[in-house]
Motif scaffolding. Structure first.
Motif, mmCIF file in Angstrom:
data_model
loop_
_atom_site.group_PDB
_atom_site.id
_atom_site.type_symbol
_atom_site.label_atom_id
_atom_site.label_comp_id
_atom_site.label_asym_id
_atom_site.label_seq_id
_atom_site.Cartn_x
_atom_site.Cartn_y
_atom_site.Cartn_z
ATOM 1 N N LEU A 343 49.621 17.586 42.778
ATOM 2 C CA LEU A 343 51.063 17.582 42.523
ATOM 3 C C LEU A 343 51.339 17.251 41.055
ATOM 4 O O LEU A 343 52.212 17.841 40.430
ATOM 5 C CB LEU A 343 51.752 16.548 43.416
ATOM 6 N N ALA A 365 57.351 11.707 46.014
ATOM 7 C CA ALA A 365 56.294 11.981 46.986
ATOM 8 C C ALA A 365 55.810 10.689 47.614
ATOM 9 O O ALA A 365 55.424 10.650 48.786
ATOM 10 C CB ALA A 365 55.135 12.707 46.311
ATOM 11 N N ARG A 454 51.650 4.273 57.559
ATOM 12 C CA ARG A 454 50.588 5.025 58.232
ATOM 13 C C ARG A 454 50.904 6.520 58.251
ATOM 14 O O ARG A 454 50.068 7.359 57.943
ATOM 15 C CB ARG A 454 50.399 4.496 59.656
ATOM 16 N N TYR A 460 48.827 12.742 53.493
ATOM 17 C CA TYR A 460 48.027 13.138 52.336
ATOM 18 C C TYR A 460 46.533 13.001 52.566
ATOM 19 O O TYR A 460 45.752 13.119 51.637
ATOM 20 C CB TYR A 460 48.440 12.314 51.104
ATOM 21 N N ASN B 119 50.503 23.835 45.640
ATOM 22 C CA ASN B 119 50.921 22.438 45.527
ATOM 23 C C ASN B 119 52.417 22.316 45.288
ATOM 24 O O ASN B 119 52.859 21.779 44.282
ATOM 25 C CB ASN B 119 50.151 21.736 44.401
ATOM 26 N N PHE B 121 56.004 20.800 45.259
ATOM 27 C CA PHE B 121 56.463 19.414 45.266
ATOM 28 C C PHE B 121 57.141 19.128 46.591
ATOM 29 O O PHE B 121 57.705 20.035 47.209
ATOM 30 C CB PHE B 121 57.462 19.178 44.126
ATOM 31 N N PRO B 122 57.101 17.864 47.014
ATOM 32 C CA PRO B 122 57.805 17.541 48.273
ATOM 33 C C PRO B 122 59.310 17.529 48.075
ATOM 34 O O PRO B 122 59.964 16.508 48.221
ATOM 35 C CB PRO B 122 57.245 16.154 48.629
#
Lengths: 461, 276, 447
Positions: A343, A365, A454, A460, B119, B121-122
Motif C-alpha cells: 500500500l 488502513a 483480531r 492483512y 494494491n 487503498f482501503p
C-alpha cells in the motif's frame, strides 16, 4: 513455615518413592527391564505420583478445614457467661481476643479465667492439630507408596497412567485462568448483591450524591450515607479523557515516527526509552504526580490567575496520560507495521510524500487497529489506581472542570477498603459494587478492542 | 521445441502490429552502466539500456535476475529500501534522476508504477483514483476531479463496470478489476512513463487479456516498461524486449527478432524453456 | 509531448494525443507547501518522542534530585563520659544484663545539658535541645557499648550521635534560613545549636546504612526499607512458585495438547481478557476469596503472592505460548517420528528449547508483580510494620507499598526516603529487565 517443611517432607518422600518404584520395576522384571511395558523411570514417577498427589490433597483440605473446626471447638467450649447472646460480629471480636491472648499479644479486654482457658485450649488444639496433620499426611503418603509398590508388575502400563495424570494436571493448570475469572465474577456479584439489598440499584447507578460514611450508631448525624455513584463515574471519565488527550496524540505520533521515519539506530535508542517509561511502577507515577506535577500546575495557575486545586483532575490525568503513552505507542507501532508495504509502495509510486502516504493511506488502513489500541488504553486508564489514589481527591465533586479535584471509582474502592472494616456495612460493600462496574466496563472495552484488533490482523495476514 | 516456444511464436504471428523502426524513435529513458547493490550483494551489473518513447519495453528473465530491481530504479522506488544503493546514470529526457537536487515526488509523478499484486487503498473506488490528482493539486475543483476520475477509469476500461458504485471500497473489486483500478490510479496522475511489475501475475487469463489489451492502448500516450514472467506476454504486448540473467543485461532487441533469432545462447536457453 | 508520431492501436480507434495529455505542474508554491507539510508532520513525530524522552528525564531527574540525599545521614560528634557506676548491677559488676539496662538516654541528654547549660533551666528549651538528636540514638549507643564495653566504660569517649531528621535537613540545606521562623520546621534556637556544632566541625554525614538495615519507623531518620524489601522477596517467592509452574503447564497444554475447539477458544479469550483486567479487581478477589472466604491471614506475603500470581499468570502463559510456538514443528515431528510419546516430545525437546523465552517472559511478569501496589492495599499489606517479616504468614509490606506509605507522610525527610525507596525499586526493576534482555540475546535462536 512448618507447613512449608511438611510440603518438602512430602516431596522428599516422593523422591524416595521414585527411586524405590524404579528399583522395584527392575526387580519384578527379573533384571531384564526390556520385558517391562514402560521404561523403569515411568514406574518411579508412577509411585512418586501416588505418594505426592494424595498427600498434598489431604494437606490442602486439612489446611482449609482445621481453623474452622478449632474455632468451633474453642467457641463451643466457652461458658455462656462469655458468649451470652452476642451478635456475630461481637463473637468475632471475642475470638480475636482469644487468638491474641494465645499468641501473647495485647488483648482489648480483661482477661478472666474462662478466656484464659479458651486461649489455652486454642494453643493445645492448634498444636495437636498440627501433629495430627503431619501424621495424616505422612500416613497417606506411605499408603500411596505401598499401593503403588504392590501394583508394579511388568504388565503395569505405567507410562500411560503417568501421561494420563500429567494430562489432567495440565488441564487443571489451564483451567485456573477460567477459575480466576469465575472467582472474580462470583465474589464481585455476591458482595454487590449484598450491597444492593441495602442500597437500591438505581440509586447507586443514577444517584448524584456520594458520601459513604455510614454511622456506627443510629443516632449519629448523617447516619444514612449516600451511595449515588454518578460523581465517581464522571470523575473517572474526566481523568480518563485528560489522560487520553495526552496519550493518544503523543503515543500515536511517536508510533508513526518510529514505524515510518526512524532509522534503525534511532529506533534502537527510542524504543527502549519508551519501554522504560512503560516499566515504571504506577506508584512512582503517583508520587511524581502528587509531588512534582500537581504543585507545578497549581503554581502555574496562581501565576496566571487561575484557581487550580492541589489535587486537580488535570495533574492526575496528565500523569496518567504519560503512563499510557508507551502503551498506545507500542500497540499502534505493531498495528502500523502490519499495514502491507504494497500500500505504501502504491502511494509512493504515485508521487506522494511520506506524510501524505501516512495520513491518507497508512493511518486509514490501520484505523481499526489504532481504535482498538486506544480502547485498550482507555480501559487501562479507567482501571488505573495508584496515580489517582495519590494525586486525585477524595471528595466526590460532580464537575467537568479539570482544575478542580474529583474522585474516581478506583480511589473510592481503595479508600473504602483500606483500614479496618466490617464486612456487612453498606460502606464496605459499596466498594465491591464499584468493583463490579469497573470490571464490567473494562471487560466490555477489552472484548471490543481485542475483537477489533483480531479482525484487523486477519485482514492483512 | 516445447510448448512455451510454440506459444510465443503463435503470439508473435498473431500480433500484426507494424513495428515502427527504432531509429526514428526518441529515447525516453537512457541507462548507462547502472549497478545496484543490496548491502554487499551486487544485484545488477553494468546495465546499458535505452527505453524508447511510446513503446512497450518488456523485461524478462528468470526469478532473481534483477529485472524488478532495475524497474524500481527508474522511479527510485528502491529509495524505500535502506540497504539498497544505486550507481551509474539513469536519464529521463536528458535529466539524471539520481542527481542530488532531483525531487523524487516530482519524479514519481512523471514515472508511475503498477505493482505485482493489486494494491488498491482501503478507500472508495473514487478516492483511489482521485488520490493522485488531489495530492499533486492537478485538479482545481470538484468537477475537475470527477472528470479526471471518469477519464482515467474509462482509459483503464473500468468505467462501465464501476460507474454506478464509485463510493464502494476498491478492495471489494475482483482481482482483475483491482489491477485495472490501480492502472487507472496511476494514469490519473498522467505520468509520462508507466512501470509495470508483473501486473498480471496474480490474475486469471481473462483478466490478463484485458490488461494486455489495455497496455497496448496506453502505449499511444505513455512509455511503458513491463516486467513479466511470461514470454508469451512479452511477445504479445511489447515492441522491445530486454533479457536479464543473474544481474546482467544479456540481450536487448526488437521483440520479434529476439524471440525468433536470439543472439546469446543464454537467451536462447531461456526462451526455449531450458531454464528459468 | 515532443514526439508527434501517431500510432494506431490494433482494432482501436485512432486517438489524438491532445485529448489525453494534461500533465500535472509539479513545481512552484504547491510543491513547496507539500514539502512544508511533510517537514511539519515529521517534526511532530520527532517532537512526540522527544516529549516522551523529556518527561522520562524530568521524572527520573526529580526523583534522583529529591532522593539522593537520603543515602546520607548526619551525625554529631560529642564527647560522652561513661561513668562506671552507670553500667554495673547491684553487686558492682558489669554483666550483659546490666549493660543492656543502663540508661543511655539520660547519658546522651546529660551530655547535651552540659554542652548547652543555657537550655538546662527551661523545660521547653530542654525539650527542643533533646529534639536535635534522633529519639533512638540511645539504642545505637547501647549496641556500640555492648559490642566493646572496655573501650567506653570509665572513660570519656567521642561518640557519633545520629541527628534528628529536622537537623539532618538543615545539614542537607533543605531549610531556608531566610524564611520567618514560624514557617520553617527548625527554630532559631535549634539553628544556633547546630551552628555551634558546625563551627567546631562536629557534624559529619555518613552513608545511611540504616536505610538498608531497618524496618519502617515513625522517625524518618530511623526508617529503612529492609522490612519492605524482605516482604517483596517473600511475596515474589510465593508468586513465582505458583505462577511459573501453573503458567508453563497451562501454556504447554494449550499449545501442545489441547484440541482446537470452543473450550480452548474460550480459555484463550479468557486469558487475553484477564491480562487486561485492572489489577485492583484482583485485589477485590483476594479480599473476598482468600481473606473472607478461606480465612487466610491479612497482610501476609502468602496472600499477596497468591494475588500477584493470578495477575502475572496471563503474562507468563502468553509469553510461554509464544516461546513454544517459536519451536519449529520439525523438532516435534522428528521426536514423534522415532517413537517418542507426545509428552516425551514436549518434556525432552520442545520445552528445553522454549525455556529461554519462557524465562524471559517470567522475569518480565515478576518485574510487573514487583511494581504492583493497588491489589496489595486491598489485602491489608499497607499496615505500618516495624518488624522485619520472618515468614510467609507474618504481617508484611512490599517496596511499592512502602513508597505509598511514605509518600503520604508530610516530613521532608520522608519525601527524601520515598525517593530513595523509588530509586532502589527502579534499580531492582532495571536489573530484572536487563537480565531478561541478556537472556533473550544470549539464547535467541534463529531457526
Amino acid at each position: 513455615m512448618q507447613t512449608l517443611i511438611l510440603i518438602f517432607v512430602v516431596l522428599g518422600l516422593a523422591t524416595i518413592g521414585y527411586m524405590s518404584g524404579r528399583g522395584r520395576a527392575i526387580l519384578v522384571s527379573g533384571g531384564a527391564p526390556k520385558t517391562l511395558h514402560s521404561l523403569p523411570s515411568y514406574y518411579g514417577t508412577y509411585s512418586a505420583f501416588w505418594i505426592a498427589i494424595p498427600a498434598l490433597l489431604v494437606l490442602t483440605i486439612w489446611l482449609f478445614i482445621e481453623p474452622k473446626l478449632i474455632q468451633a471447638w474453642v467457641m463451643g467450649g466457652l461458658p455462656d457467661s462469655l458468649t451470652g447472646d452476642l451478635a456475630a460480629d461481637r463473637l468475632g471480636l471475642l475470638l480475636n481476643d482469644i487468638r491474641n491472648l494465645a499468641s501473647g499479644n495485647i488483648v482489648s479486654r480483661d482477661v478472666d479465667p474462662a478466656l484464659q482457658a479458651a486461649a489455652d485450649r486454642l494453643i493445645t488444639l492448634q498444636a495437636a492439630g498440627f501433629w495430627l496433620m503431619v501424621a495424616l499426611v505422612v500416613l497417606v503418603g506411605i499408603g500411596g507408596f505401598l499401593l503403588a509398590r504392590s501394583r508394579i508388575t511388568p504388565d503395569l502400563r505405567a507410562r500411560n497412567s503417568v501421561e494420563r495424570t500429567v494430562n489432567i494436571i495440565l488441564i487443571i493448570s489451564s483451567l485456573i485462568a477460567i477459575l480466576t475469572t469465575v472467582g472474580i465474577v462470583f465474589s464481585l456479584i455476591f458482595e454487590s448483591f449484598r450491597f444492593f439489598v441495602q442500597v437500591p440499584f438505581y440509586e447507586f447507578l443514577f444517584g448524584l450524591n456520594w458520601s459513604p460514611q455510614t454511622a456506627l450508631r443510629a443516632d449519629q448525624v448523617g447516619s444514612s450515607g449516600a451511595f449515588g455513584a454518578v460523581p465517581l463515574f464522571m470523575g473517572t471519565l474526566l481523568i480518563t479523557l485528560i489522560a487520553m488527550a495526552v496519550a493518544a496524540p503523543i503515543g500515536l505520533m511517536s508510533a508513526v515516527y518510529m514505524a515510518e521515519y526512524a532509522d534503525p539506530r534511532f529506533r534502537a535508542i527510542a524504543k527502549p526509552l519508551l519501554e522504560v517509561l512503560a516499566g515504571i511502577p504506577t506508584v512512582v507515577y503517583g508520587f511524581f504526580a502528587a509531588l512534582t506535577v500537581a504543585p507545578f500546575f497549581r503554581n502555574t495557575g496562581e501565576a496566571i490567575g487561575l484557581d487550580v486545586a492541589s489535587e486537580s483532575a488535570l495533574a492526575a490525568g496528565v500523569v496518567m496520560g504519560i503512563m499510557i503513552i508507551p502503551f498506545v505507542s507500542s500497540l499502534s507501532d505493531d498495528v502500523i507495521n502490519a499495514v502491507p508495504q504494497s500500500l505504501r509502495d502504491g502511494s509512493y509510486g504515485l508521487g506522494a510524500t511520506k506524510s501524505e502516504t501516512i495520513r491518507s493511506v497508512v493511518v486509514p488502513a490501520a484505523l481499526p487497529g489504532i481504535v482498538g489500541a486506544l480502547l485498550l488504553a482507555t480501559s487501562r486508564a479507567i482501571g488505573e489506581t495508584m496515580i489517582v489514589v495519590m494525586a486525585a481527591g477524595l471528595a466526590a465533586n460532580l464537575t467537568l472542570n479539570p482544575l478542580e479535584a474529583v474522585t474516581t471509582v478506583t480511589v473510592q474502592i481503595v479508600t473504602l477498603l483500606v483500614g479496618d472494616q466490617e464486612f456487612d456495612s453498606a460502606k464496605t460493600l459499596s466498594a465491591f459494587a464499584l468493583g463490579l462496574v469497573l470490571f464490567i466496563v473494562t471487560l466490555a472495552l477489552n472484548v471490543i478492542a481485542l475483537s477489533v484488533v483480531r479482525k484487523y490482523r486477519e485482514k492483512y495476514d | 521445441m516445447n510448448d512455451g516456444t510454440q506459444a510465443v511464436e503463435q503470439a508473435l504471428s498473431e500480433s500484426s502490429t507494424p513495428k515502427p523502426a527504432t531509429e526514428t524513435k526518441h529515447v525516453k529513458i537512457l541507462n548507462r552502466d547502472v549497478n545496484v547493490f543490496y548491502g554487499e550483494k551486487h544485484a545488477l551489473k553494468h546495465v546499458d539500456l535505452d527505453i524508447y518513447e511510446h513503446e512497450v519495453t518488456a523485461l524478462i528473465g528468470p526469478s532473481g535476475c534483477g529485472k524488478s530491481t532495475f524497474l524500481r530504479c527508474l522511479n527510485r522506488m528502491n529509495d524505500v529500501i535502506d540497504s539498497c544503493r544505486v550507481a551509474g546514470t539513469i536519464e529521463i529526457d536528458q535529466t539524471d534522476i539520481y542527481t542530488s537536487g532531483l525531487d523524487v515526488v516530482q519524479l514519481r509523478a512523471r514515472v508511475g508504477m503498477v505493482f505485482q499484486k493489486p494494491n488498491p487503498f482501503p478507500k472508495s473506488i473514487f478516492d483511489n483514483v482521485a488520490y493522485g490528482p488531489r495530492i499533486h493539486g492537478t485538479a482545481q475543483n470538484k468537477s475537475e476531479v470527477e472528470e479526471i476520475v471518469r477519464t482515467s477509469l474509462e482509459r483503464a476500461g473500468l468505467w462501465k463496470e464501476v460507474h454506478d458504485r464509485l463510493d464502494q471500497p476498491g478492495t471489494g473489486l475482483s482481482g482483475g478489476q483491482q489491477q485495472r483500478l490501480c492502472i487507472a490510479r496511476a494514469i490519473a496522475v498522467n505520468p509520462e512513463v508507466i512501470l509495470m511489475d508483473e501486473p498480471c501475475s496474480a490474475l486469471d487469463p481473462i483478466a490478463t487479456a484485458k490488461i494486455e489489451e489495455l497496455i497496448d492502448e496506453l502505449r499511444e500516450n505513455y512509455t511503458i516498461v513491463i516486467v513479466t514472467h511470461s514470454m508469451q506476454q512479452a511477445a504479445r504486448v511489447s515492441q522491445r524486449t530486454a533479457f536479464f540473467h543473474l544481474g546482467d543485461l544479456v540481450e536487448v532487441d526488437q521483440t520479434d527478432s529476439m524471440f525468433t533469432n536470439p543472439k546469446d545462447s543464454r537467451t536462447q536457453g531461456y526462451i526455449t524453456g531450458r531454464f528459468g | 509531448m515532443t514526439d508527434t508520431t501517431q500510432h494506431t492501436p490494433p482494432g482501436g480507434r485512432p486517438r489524438s494525443s491532445a485529448d489525453a495529455i494534461k500533465r500535472p505542474v509539479l513545481s512552484g508554491p504547491h510543491l513547496a507547501r507539500r514539502y512544508r507539510t511533510e517537514r511539519i508532520f515529521k517534526g511532530l513525530g520527532l517532537g512526540a518522542i522527544m516529549v516522551a524522552a523529556l518527561i522520562l528525564f524530568i521524572l527520573v531527574g526529580s526523583i534522583v534530585s529529591k532522593g539522593y540525599s537520603a543515602f546520607w545521614q548526619s551525625y554529631v560528634h560529642i564527647d560522652i563520659t561513661f561513668e562506671r557506676e552507670d553500667f554495673t548491677d547491684e553487686t558492682g559488676t558489669i554483666t550483659e544484663e546490666s549493660l543492656a539496662r543502663a540508661d543511655y538516654f539520660t547519658l546522651i541528654r546529660g551530655t547535651l545539658d552540659e554542652l548547652f547549660p543555657e537550655a538546662a533551666s527551661d523545660r521547653q528549651l530542654r525539650r527542643k535541645l533533646y529534639g536535635i538528636i534522633s529519639p533512638n540514638a540511645d539504642l545505637a549507643l547501647r549496641h556500640q557499648v555492648e559490642a566493646d564495653p572496655e573501650a567506653y566504660i570509665g572513660k570519656t569517649v567521642p561518640v557519633w550521635i545520629k541527628l534528628s531528621d529536622d537537623i539532618d535537613s538543615v545539614v542537607k540545606g533543605y531549610i531556608d534560613r531566610n524564611q520567618p521562623e514560624d514557617r520553617r520546621r527548625v527554630g532559631n534556637v535549634e539553628l544556633s545549636w547546630y551552628d555551634s556544632f558546625h563551627k567546631e566541625g562536629q557534624i559529619e554525614s555518613f552513608f545511611n546504612v540504616d536505610l538498608f538495615t531497618h524496618g519502617d519507623s515513625r522517625e524518618p531518620e530511623e526508617a529503612g526499607i529492609l522490612g519492605a524489601l524482605v516482604g517483596s522477596i517473600l511475596t515474589l517467592a510465593v508468586t513465582l512458585a505458583l505462577s511459573f509452574p501453573v503458567g508453563v503447564m497451562a501454556a504447554v497444554y494449550l499449545e501442545e495438547f489441547a484440541p482446537k475447539n470452543r473450550w480452548t477458544d474460550l480459555i484463550e479469550v479468557n486469558i487475553n481478557n484477564l491480562a487486561a483486567v485492572p489489577s485492583i479487581v484482583f485485589g477485590l478477589l483476594g479480599l473476598a476469596m482468600f481473606l473472607n472466604f478461606f480465612g487466610l491471614p491479612r497482610s501476609a506475603p502468602l496472600v499477596g503472592g497468591m494475588v500477584l500470581a493470578l495477575i502475572t499468570l496471563p503474562t507468563i502463559i502468553i509469553a510461554a505460548r509464544s516461546a513454544l510456538k517459536a519451536v519449529p514443528p520439525s523438532i516435534r515431528e522428528a521426536a514423534l517420528g522415532i517413537g517418542a510419546s507426545p509428552l516425551q516430545t514436549v518434556t525432552h525437546h520442545v520445552l528445553p528449547l522454549a525455556m529461554p523465552g519462557i524465562m524471559t517472559g517470567t522475569i518480565i511478569g515478576m518485574a510487573q508483580a514487583l511494581g504492583e501496589t493497588a491489589p496489595l492495599l486491598m489485602i491489608g499489606m499497607v499496615a505500618f510494620i516495624v518488624d522485619i517479616p520472618q515468614g510467609f504468614t507474618d504481617p508484611a509490606t512490599v517496596l511499592p507499598v512502602q513508597v505509598y506509605i511514605w509518600a503520604d507522610s508530610p516530613e521532608r525527610a520522608f519525601t527524601e526516603r520515598t525517593s530513595a525507596a523509588i530509586m532502589v525499586l527502579l534499580g531492582v526493576l532495571m536489573l530484572m529487565n536487563a537480565l531478561a534482555v541478556i537472556l533473550r540475546k544470549r539464547f535467541e535462536r534463529r531457526w
